[in-house]
Design a protein around this motif. Structure first.
Motif, PDB file in Angstrom:
ATOM      1  N   LYS A 585       1.083  -1.342   0.127  1.00  0.00           N
ATOM      2  CA  LYS A 585      -0.078  -0.017   0.035  1.00  0.00           C
ATOM      3  C   LYS A 585       0.838   1.310   0.185  1.00  0.00           C
ATOM      4  O   LYS A 585       1.714   1.208   0.738  1.00  0.00           O
ATOM      5  N   LEU A 586       0.568   2.011  -0.850  1.00  0.00           N
ATOM      6  CA  LEU A 586       1.337   3.562  -1.131  1.00  0.00           C
ATOM      7  C   LEU A 586       0.300   4.378  -0.806  1.00  0.00           C
ATOM      8  O   LEU A 586      -0.778   4.718  -1.108  1.00  0.00           O
ATOM      9  N   SER A 587       1.086   5.629   0.213  1.00  0.00           N
ATOM     10  CA  SER A 587       0.553   6.673   0.516  1.00  0.00           C
ATOM     11  C   SER A 587       1.091   7.643  -0.318  1.00  0.00           C
ATOM     12  O   SER A 587       2.394   7.932  -0.319  1.00  0.00           O
ATOM     13  N   TYR A 588       0.657   8.659  -1.435  1.00  0.00           N
ATOM     14  CA  TYR A 588       1.312   9.391  -2.243  1.00  0.00           C
ATOM     15  C   TYR A 588       0.687  10.845  -2.314  1.00  0.00           C
ATOM     16  O   TYR A 588      -0.502  11.216  -1.709  1.00  0.00           O
ATOM     17  N   LYS A 589       1.486  11.804  -2.227  1.00  0.00           N
ATOM     18  CA  LYS A 589       0.943  13.330  -2.491  1.00  0.00           C
ATOM     19  C   LYS A 589       0.772  13.640  -3.894  1.00  0.00           C
ATOM     20  O   LYS A 589       1.828  13.585  -4.638  1.00  0.00           O
ATOM     21  N   ARG A 590      -0.288  14.383  -4.300  1.00  0.00           N
ATOM     22  CA  ARG A 590      -0.480  14.892  -5.521  1.00  0.00           C
ATOM     23  C   ARG A 590      -1.200  16.394  -5.387  1.00  0.00           C
ATOM     24  O   ARG A 590      -2.301  16.221  -4.912  1.00  0.00           O
ATOM     25  N   ASP A 591      -0.674  17.270  -5.631  1.00  0.00           N
ATOM     26  CA  ASP A 591      -1.206  18.843  -5.637  1.00  0.00           C
ATOM     27  C   ASP A 591      -1.853  18.860  -4.287  1.00  0.00           C
ATOM     28  O   ASP A 591      -3.063  19.266  -4.019  1.00  0.00           O
ATOM     29  N   ALA A 592      -0.868  18.927  -3.179  1.00  0.00           N
ATOM     30  CA  ALA A 592      -1.057  19.004  -1.776  1.00  0.00           C
ATOM     31  C   ALA A 592      -2.232  17.954  -1.238  1.00  0.00           C
ATOM     32  O   ALA A 592      -2.771  18.268   0.015  1.00  0.00           O
ATOM     33  N   GLU A 593      -2.756  16.841  -2.169  1.00  0.00           N
ATOM     34  CA  GLU A 593      -3.647  15.884  -1.581  1.00  0.00           C
ATOM     35  C   GLU A 593      -3.028  14.898  -1.391  1.00  0.00           C
ATOM     36  O   GLU A 593      -2.076  14.212  -2.165  1.00  0.00           O
ATOM     37  N   ILE A 594      -3.452  14.003  -0.324  1.00  0.00           N
ATOM     38  CA  ILE A 594      -2.857  12.645   0.008  1.00  0.00           C
ATOM     39  C   ILE A 594      -3.704  11.704  -0.586  1.00  0.00           C
ATOM     40  O   ILE A 594      -5.051  11.735  -0.105  1.00  0.00           O
ATOM     41  N   ASN A 595      -3.315  10.721  -0.949  1.00  0.00           N
ATOM     42  CA  ASN A 595      -4.128   9.673  -1.775  1.00  0.00           C
ATOM     43  C   ASN A 595      -3.453   8.226  -1.401  1.00  0.00           C
ATOM     44  O   ASN A 595      -2.061   8.188  -1.031  1.00  0.00           O
ATOM     45  N   GLN A 596      -4.280   7.061  -1.669  1.00  0.00           N
ATOM     46  CA  GLN A 596      -3.622   5.764  -1.108  1.00  0.00           C
ATOM     47  C   GLN A 596      -4.005   5.136  -2.311  1.00  0.00           C
ATOM     48  O   GLN A 596      -5.043   5.102  -3.054  1.00  0.00           O
ATOM     49  N   CYS A 597      -3.179   3.903  -2.751  1.00  0.00           N
ATOM     50  CA  CYS A 597      -3.510   2.853  -3.763  1.00  0.00           C
ATOM     51  C   CYS A 597      -2.527   1.720  -3.563  1.00  0.00           C
ATOM     52  O   CYS A 597      -1.597   1.603  -2.716  1.00  0.00           O
ATOM     53  N   ASP A 598      -3.145   0.651  -3.774  1.00  0.00           N
ATOM     54  CA  ASP A 598      -2.338  -0.468  -3.855  1.00  0.00           C
ATOM     55  C   ASP A 598      -1.680  -1.135  -4.981  1.00  0.00           C
ATOM     56  O   ASP A 598      -1.920  -0.700  -5.975  1.00  0.00           O
ATOM     57  N   VAL A 599      -0.276  -1.460  -4.775  1.00  0.00           N
ATOM     58  CA  VAL A 599       0.411  -1.725  -6.018  1.00  0.00           C
ATOM     59  C   VAL A 599       0.863  -2.932  -5.600  1.00  0.00           C
ATOM     60  O   VAL A 599       0.980  -3.712  -4.537  1.00  0.00           O
ATOM     61  N   GLN A 600       1.615  -3.801  -6.885  1.00  0.00           N
ATOM     62  CA  GLN A 600       2.183  -5.157  -6.367  1.00  0.00           C
ATOM     63  C   GLN A 600       3.378  -5.547  -7.204  1.00  0.00           C
ATOM     64  O   GLN A 600       3.924  -4.805  -7.853  1.00  0.00           O
ATOM     65  N   VAL A 601       3.935  -6.196  -6.308  1.00  0.00           N
ATOM     66  CA  VAL A 601       5.701  -6.582  -6.589  1.00  0.00           C
ATOM     67  C   VAL A 601       5.525  -7.517  -7.718  1.00  0.00           C
ATOM     68  O   VAL A 601       4.938  -8.461  -7.841  1.00  0.00           O
ATOM     69  N   GLN A 602       6.272  -7.206  -8.696  1.00  0.00           N
ATOM     70  CA  GLN A 602       6.010  -7.930 -10.071  1.00  0.00           C
ATOM     71  C   GLN A 602       7.712  -7.974 -10.666  1.00  0.00           C
ATOM     72  O   GLN A 602       8.558  -7.477 -10.173  1.00  0.00           O
ATOM     73  N   PHE A 603       7.971  -8.918 -11.594  1.00  0.00           N
ATOM     74  CA  PHE A 603       9.131  -9.133 -12.234  1.00  0.00           C
ATOM     75  C   PHE A 603       9.449  -7.918 -13.282  1.00  0.00           C
ATOM     76  O   PHE A 603       8.504  -7.298 -13.953  1.00  0.00           O
ATOM     77  N   ASP A 604      10.624  -7.278 -13.181  1.00  0.00           N
ATOM     78  CA  ASP A 604      11.150  -6.254 -14.066  1.00  0.00           C
ATOM     79  C   ASP A 604      11.389  -6.809 -15.331  1.00  0.00           C
ATOM     80  O   ASP A 604      12.031  -7.692 -15.697  1.00  0.00           O
ATOM     81  N   LYS A 605      10.687  -6.524 -16.514  1.00  0.00           N
ATOM     82  CA  LYS A 605      10.862  -7.075 -17.676  1.00  0.00           C
ATOM     83  C   LYS A 605      12.142  -6.589 -18.290  1.00  0.00           C
ATOM     84  O   LYS A 605      12.501  -7.111 -19.276  1.00  0.00           O
ATOM     85  N   ASP A 606      12.889  -5.497 -17.800  1.00  0.00           N
ATOM     86  CA  ASP A 606      14.213  -4.950 -18.613  1.00  0.00           C
ATOM     87  C   ASP A 606      15.332  -5.290 -17.720  1.00  0.00           C
ATOM     88  O   ASP A 606      16.240  -5.339 -18.322  1.00  0.00           O
ATOM     89  N   TRP A 607      15.277  -5.439 -16.469  1.00  0.00           N
ATOM     90  CA  TRP A 607      16.310  -5.119 -15.574  1.00  0.00           C
ATOM     91  C   TRP A 607      16.530  -6.528 -14.839  1.00  0.00           C
ATOM     92  O   TRP A 607      15.468  -7.032 -14.110  1.00  0.00           O
ATOM     93  N   SER A 608      17.807  -7.155 -14.443  1.00  0.00           N
ATOM     94  CA  SER A 608      17.999  -8.274 -13.465  1.00  0.00           C
ATOM     95  C   SER A 608      18.495  -7.571 -12.317  1.00  0.00           C
ATOM     96  O   SER A 608      18.885  -6.503 -12.114  1.00  0.00           O
ATOM     97  N   ALA A 609      18.498  -8.441 -11.224  1.00  0.00           N
ATOM     98  CA  ALA A 609      18.908  -8.027  -9.854  1.00  0.00           C
ATOM     99  C   ALA A 609      20.296  -8.194  -9.742  1.00  0.00           C
ATOM    100  O   ALA A 609      20.918  -9.035 -10.329  1.00  0.00           O
ATOM    101  N   SER A 610      21.080  -7.330  -8.949  1.00  0.00           N
ATOM    102  CA  SER A 610      22.375  -7.492  -8.710  1.00  0.00           C
ATOM    103  C   SER A 610      22.570  -8.768  -7.758  1.00  0.00           C
ATOM    104  O   SER A 610      23.654  -9.385  -7.592  1.00  0.00           O
ATOM    105  N   ASP A 611      21.855  -9.086  -6.903  1.00  0.00           N
ATOM    106  CA  ASP A 611      21.636 -10.004  -6.065  1.00  0.00           C
ATOM    107  C   ASP A 611      21.052 -11.398  -6.643  1.00  0.00           C
ATOM    108  O   ASP A 611      19.904 -11.275  -6.978  1.00  0.00           O
TER     109      ASP A 611
END
Length: 760
Positions: A585-611
């Motif tokens: 769950k992310l809380s983010y600020k846009r134009d002085a207003e605080i909003n919330q949304c759910d995001v999901q962990v996914q595989f990056d299509k372009d980058w590998s991990a260093s670990d």
């Protein structure tokens, strides 16, 4: 961030002083946990650990009181009681608890174990630490009694404590402390003869932007002296090094810390001030180094649980390498790894130098069996085999974060020579706009062996952008380097190091791009939004089971605010630790207003991990001394070191550099002892050495009711030729007792707070 020490000091009533619950791992808290009693074996292990702790702590008290007892007997003083623990009657309403667990009479002395395990005492005729009994004791030793004892010329019972000359009473009072010091040295000598396991003070990595990184410390450097706390030695423990850093930071926070390291056999000196940025309360100093690991596969759960879980997902790009436990990696793509001097394997940093430049490519790994001889570059041996190790996809929330300004420049680096300015902001890499600050260091890593050109925007002195001035900084990316391996849980990291540049670049909280068709886009996130808070959301099913094994309810699901302490680097490293499919769950600020949304962990299509998700073994050694004389010398040195540490701690406490909230009591001592006992007998023995040294120092403080207070009274009597006025002595002793009791209540409250925070 250093794994760092919790110092415990105690007195005869088990009062302890300790330097707080450090933000980094301490030598007590880093010990093996007590077995969870989920099985019969677990219950037996826990019972054994608790029994060893009780015996160890009880023995420390026993030898202290034994010193008083033997000295008293030597001078003919009648000892009426010898107790470990206090036999004070306790009543809770109508319920009366037993004051004694065990007691018996042998000769003229009653021996026993009291029900209150907070110390011990020897009751001598004519001596009692309870001021309320002073008159009663004085009357007893002035009356002959039924056995017609012949009184001394001063009218005292000749076998009473006050009847003995001053020097004899001084010996009796100091004998407890002396016994603690003697047995402390014996404890340590026994530990060294059994074998003391330790982690050498070898640098595994330096945190980007921290003092160690800025001043040029490198992976593989071995500390041999820190803050001149001990003579130079290549057997300096990592915990001793971190402890010296913390104590220096409390004692002299603005003064440079002196360090001596060995690098490829050459002695190098460093002097610089540490940082408090990794402690949220800003109290404890670190220099920004982690302990070294070996290129040896470790653990019953070899691969990161999230990697194992992800490898089972449908159409997963994750492939687990065919490694076995305790195998050593000896070569990458046919290039041998040099063993670290005195170790049976290469350092993990040597592996990273070859592996990290190929972070997005499959590599052929040559591994040697666990029982194979640990020879450097042993890649052609019949005991080796080749394993293909595939890259691991990076994890993302479907968003990119804007690149921030330059936060650190290494001394003597190309960036310093090129006069790159702190605060200047990168805008392009090799002519292409930088879209994601989280992967900028990976983009540079893909240029291994090639030239990288960074375009930066010059910032004004007040931090504002000066849009009229940009400049370029170019450098040759080396063939070998180590990418920033930071890991979740290390807060206040400045940013990511750009390989070969000498620059650490920060990452802003501003969303710079949203992945099309991601949950982030569907949830309404847009470029320009400022992320304020993050929270890992609990899960059900198999993912929930993975969570249980990873987090164990240690506060991982609490809401975290992104700021200067937990920044976007913290967020990115947190994501890399989460399995794909996790909801955040992310809380983010846009134009002085605080909003919330759910995001999901996914595989990056372009980058590998260093670990690549494999667990490795820590550097470890075992110091064994077969000669008892040499072991005893080491034991004496250990006691001396611990005593000086206690004195140093008390001096800082007295000067206000440490406050009373940094004190703990019997609960903290027992917890620390249980951790050491669970780690093995030598760790417990060294803990008892420390406890014995601390007990000796604390008991000899000039506080009435402690041994040191008695010595002050006796010194006065020796100088003036007459004892301190009885009424004054009684009043001072009563004041000392009340002060100690008040302090005991205070530290027990601190115990509750500290331990509850530890287990929350």
């Amino acid at each position: 961030m250093e794994p760092t020490g919790k110092r415990l000091l105690c007195m005869n009533t088990f009062l302890s002083l300790q330097d707080g619950f450090l933000p980094t791992m301490t030598w007590l808290l880093a010990a093996t946990e007590i077995a969870e009693p989920s099985t019969l074996a677990g219950y037996l292990t826990s019972f054994y650990t608790i029994a060893m702790v009780a015996l160890g702590l009880g023995f420390v008290i026993f030898v202290h009181e034994l010193g008083h007892f033997l000295a008293a007997k030597t001078f003919g003083v009648k000892c009426e009681k010898f107790y470990v623990g206090f036999d004070v009657p306790i009543s809770i309403g109508p319920i009366k608890l037993p004051a004694k667990l065990v007691h018996f009479q042998w000769g003229e002395t009653e021996y026993g174990i009291g029900a209150i395990p907070l110390g011990g005492y020897v009751k001598m005729l004519g001596q009692d630490d309870d001021p309320r009994k002073a008159e009663q004791e004085a009357k007893r030793i002035r009356e002959a009694g039924g056995d017609s004892v012949e009184l001394t010329a001063t009218g005292l019972d000749p076998r009473s404590y006050p009847a003995k000359p001053v020097y004899a009473r001084m010996v009796i009072i100091s004998a407890g402390v002396i016994m603690n010091l003697i047995f402390g040295a014996i404890f340590a000598a026994a530990a060294f003869m059994i074998g003391v396991p330790y982690n050498p003070s070898i640098v595994g990595s330096t945190l980007p932007g921290d003092p160690a990184w800025v001043n040029g410390l490198q992976p593989g450097d071995q500390f041999i002296n820190v803050d001149n706390s001990r003579p130079e030695t290549d057997e300096l423990r990592f915990t001793d090094m971190t402890e010296a850093v913390v104590m220096h930071g409390i004692r002299s926070p603005e003064e440079p810390l002196s360090m001596v390291v060995l690098r490829d056999g050459e002695r190098k000196e460093f002097n610089f001030v540490g940082t408090r940025e990794h402690d949220e309360r800003g109290k404890y100093m670190t220099i920004g180094v982690t302990s070294a690991m070996m290129a040896k596969i470790m653990g019953t759960s070899v691969f990161d649980r999230k990697i194992v879980y992800e490898s089972k997902l449908p159409n997963s790009p994750v492939t687990l390498p065919d490694f076995n436990l305790d195998e050593r990696i000896v070569a990458i793509d046919g290039q041998p790894l040099p063993n670290f001097p005195g170790q049976p394997a290469a350092g993990l940093f040597e592996l990273q130098k070859l592996l990290d430049p190929k972070f997005d490519k499959p590599v052929t790994v040559t591994v040697a069996a666990a029982n194979a001889e640990g020879k450097s570059g042993d890649a052609a041996s019949s005991q080796t085999r080749d394993v293909t190790w595939q890259p691991v996809p990076r994890r993302t929330l479907g968003i990119s974060m804007a690149v921030g300004p330059v936060k650190a420049i290494g001394k003597g680096t190309l960036a310093e020579e090129a006069k790159v300015g702190l605060g200047d902001r990168p805008t392009m890499l090799n002519g292409e706009p930088i879209e994601d600050g989280l992967t900028l260091h990976l983009a540079v890593a893909k240029l291994a062996g090639k030239t990288a050109t960074l375009t930066l925007k010059r910032m004004a002195n007040d931090g504002a952008e000066n849009t009229d001035e940009t400049y370029e900084f170019a450098w040759q990316v080396p063939e070998q380097f180590i990418l920033s391996h930071i890991g979740y849980g290390r807060e206040a990291v400045a940013g990511y190091e750009l390989p070969g540049s000498g620059l650490v670049v920060s990452v802003l909280r501003e969303v710079s791009r949203v992945e099309p068709d991601s949950l982030a886009e569907k949830s309404g996130l847009k470029a320009g939004d400022l992320v304020q808070q993050v929270q890992i959301m609990p899960a059900d099913g198999e993912l929930g089971e993975v969570y249980k094994k990873m987090f164990r309810g240690n506060g991982a699901f609490e809401e975290q605010t992104l700021d200067g302490f937990r920044n976007s680097v913290f967020l990115n490293e947190m994501i890399q630790e989460l399995p794909v499919g996790s909801t955040v769950k992310l809380s983010y600020k846009r134009d002085a207003e605080i909003n919330q949304c759910d995001v999901q962990v996914q595989f990056d299509k372009d980058w590998s991990a260093s670990d690549r998700g494999v667990a490795f073994s820590p550097f470890s050694g075992t110091y064994v001394e077969s000669n008892f004389g040499t072991a005893l010398v080491l034991g004496v040195d250990e006691v001396k070191h611990r005593m000086l540490g206690v004195v140093d701690f008390l001096r800082m406490l007295a000067t206000g550099k440490m406050n009373l909230r940094m004190m703990g009591g019997p609960g903290v001592i027992f917890y620390a002892a249980s951790q050491e006992a669970a780690a093995g007998p030598t760790r417990l023995l060294l803990f008892l050495t420390m406890l014995s040294a601390n007990l000796a120092v604390i008991n000899f403080l000039p506080i009435p009711a402690l041994d040191g207070g008695h010595m002050v009274f006796l010194a006065y009597e020796a100088i003036r030729g007459k004892p301190v006025d009885e009424n004054l002595q009684m009043q001072l002793t009563l004041g000392g007792v009340l002060a100690l009791l008040s302090l005991m209540v205070f530290v027990i409250i601190n115990d509750v707070m500290n331990l509850s925070r530890l287990f929350s």
